[in-house]
Design an enzyme around this catalytic site. Structure first.
Site, mmCIF file in Angstrom:
data_model
loop_
_atom_site.group_PDB
_atom_site.id
_atom_site.type_symbol
_atom_site.label_atom_id
_atom_site.label_comp_id
_atom_site.label_asym_id
_atom_site.label_seq_id
_atom_site.Cartn_x
_atom_site.Cartn_y
_atom_site.Cartn_z
ATOM 1 N N THR A 95 4.036 -4.201 -1.128
ATOM 2 C CA THR A 95 4.197 -4.088 -2.580
ATOM 3 C C THR A 95 4.807 -2.734 -2.921
ATOM 4 O OG1 THR A 95 3.051 -4.453 -4.681
ATOM 5 C CG2 THR A 95 1.864 -3.187 -3.019
ATOM 6 N N ASN A 96 5.052 -2.502 -4.201
ATOM 7 C CA ASN A 96 5.576 -1.237 -4.701
ATOM 8 C C ASN A 96 4.540 -0.610 -5.606
ATOM 9 O OD1 ASN A 96 8.193 -1.262 -3.592
ATOM 10 N ND2 ASN A 96 8.954 -2.571 -5.214
#
Ligand code: CTP
Ligand code: CA
Length: 222
Positions: free
Chosen positions: A33-34
């Site tokens: 994810t970011n």
């Protein structure tokens, strides 16, 4: 109270946004994810709604409450976000891409939990494949909505933001240097359009959101 007094500069307009991170599964318990709180995208959705627009927010996992009067579509991966956006973009007047979309996803996510004994011992290699660029795909539609991109950069903000504006064929890019405001409630931003770079006075995310909405409304009006 603010909503009541906000000029309805986007009345009759359909505004579509993305916000938050995407999550790309590696196996049932892991993923890539970011870092993105989603707050800027949610503030923009709220500001567009307060300006009278019909607002659809395609959101990755954020845990944030949906702004009042906004239709939210929850997604997890970049591919889901791409599908949710592309099915609605042609009917929209404005598209604002605020999401921190994962550029790559695991090429072959496992349906069963990966065991470290089977993964390769002391080192493991994960094959990744490129995700589609949602914003570029919307901007390339035959009659695209007014498209706004975000560029959060650690360095060389002006060069990268302007390159994204030109390469993705966008009328407007909102740039910010990460470090000033990332994860916090305020942000220092610069707007990039065909006429150049326009710094905004530093205020809250909600103030910035209102300024960006005003810019978009002015661009649509003339
Ligand atoms: N974006 C998108 N879909 C992607 C990647 C990015 O819609 N797959 C959008 C973002 O929401 C943002 C803009 O494109 O509005 C710029 O995203 P950014 O990650 O800064 O740019 P990239 O083109 O992915 O380039 P890089 O990450 O290499 O800087
Ligand atoms: Ca990216």
């Amino acid at each position: 109270v603010i909503a009541f007094f906000t000029p309805k500069v986007l009345a009759g307009k359909q505004v579509l946004l993305t916000a938050g991170p995407t999550f790309e599964a590696i196996d049932p318990v892991r993923g890539i994810t970011n870092l993105s709180s989603g707050r800027m995208g949610y503030a923009l959705a709220r500001a567009a709604r307060q300006a009278g627009a019909a607002v659809t927010l395609v959101s990755g996992p954020t845990g944030l409450p949906c702004p009042v009067g906004v239709a939210r579509i929850d997604v997890t991966s970049a591919l889901e976000m791409h599908g949710a956006v592309l099915s609605r973009a042609a009917a929209s007047d404005v598209f604002i891409a605020v999401a921190a979309v994962a550029d790559y996803r695991p090429a072959a996510p496992e349906t069963r939990k990966i065991k470290k004994t089977a993964a390769g011992g002391e080192a493991m290699t994960l094959a990744l494949t490129r995700n589609p660029d949602i914003l570029s795909d919307v901007a390339a539609l035959p009659a695209p909505p007014y498209c706004v991109g975000f560029a959060a950069e650690s360095h060389d903000l002006a060069q990268y933001a302007e390159a994204k504006r030109v390469n993705k064929k966008l009328p407007l890019v909102v740039g910010n240097l990460i470090g000033d405001g990332f994860g916090g409630d305020s942000n220092k931003v610069i707007l990039f359009d065909a006429s150049g770079a326009h710094p905004l006075a530093t205020t809250s995310k909600h103030g910035i959101a209102r300024d960006i909405v005003a810019r978009i409304a002015a661009a649509l009006a003339g």
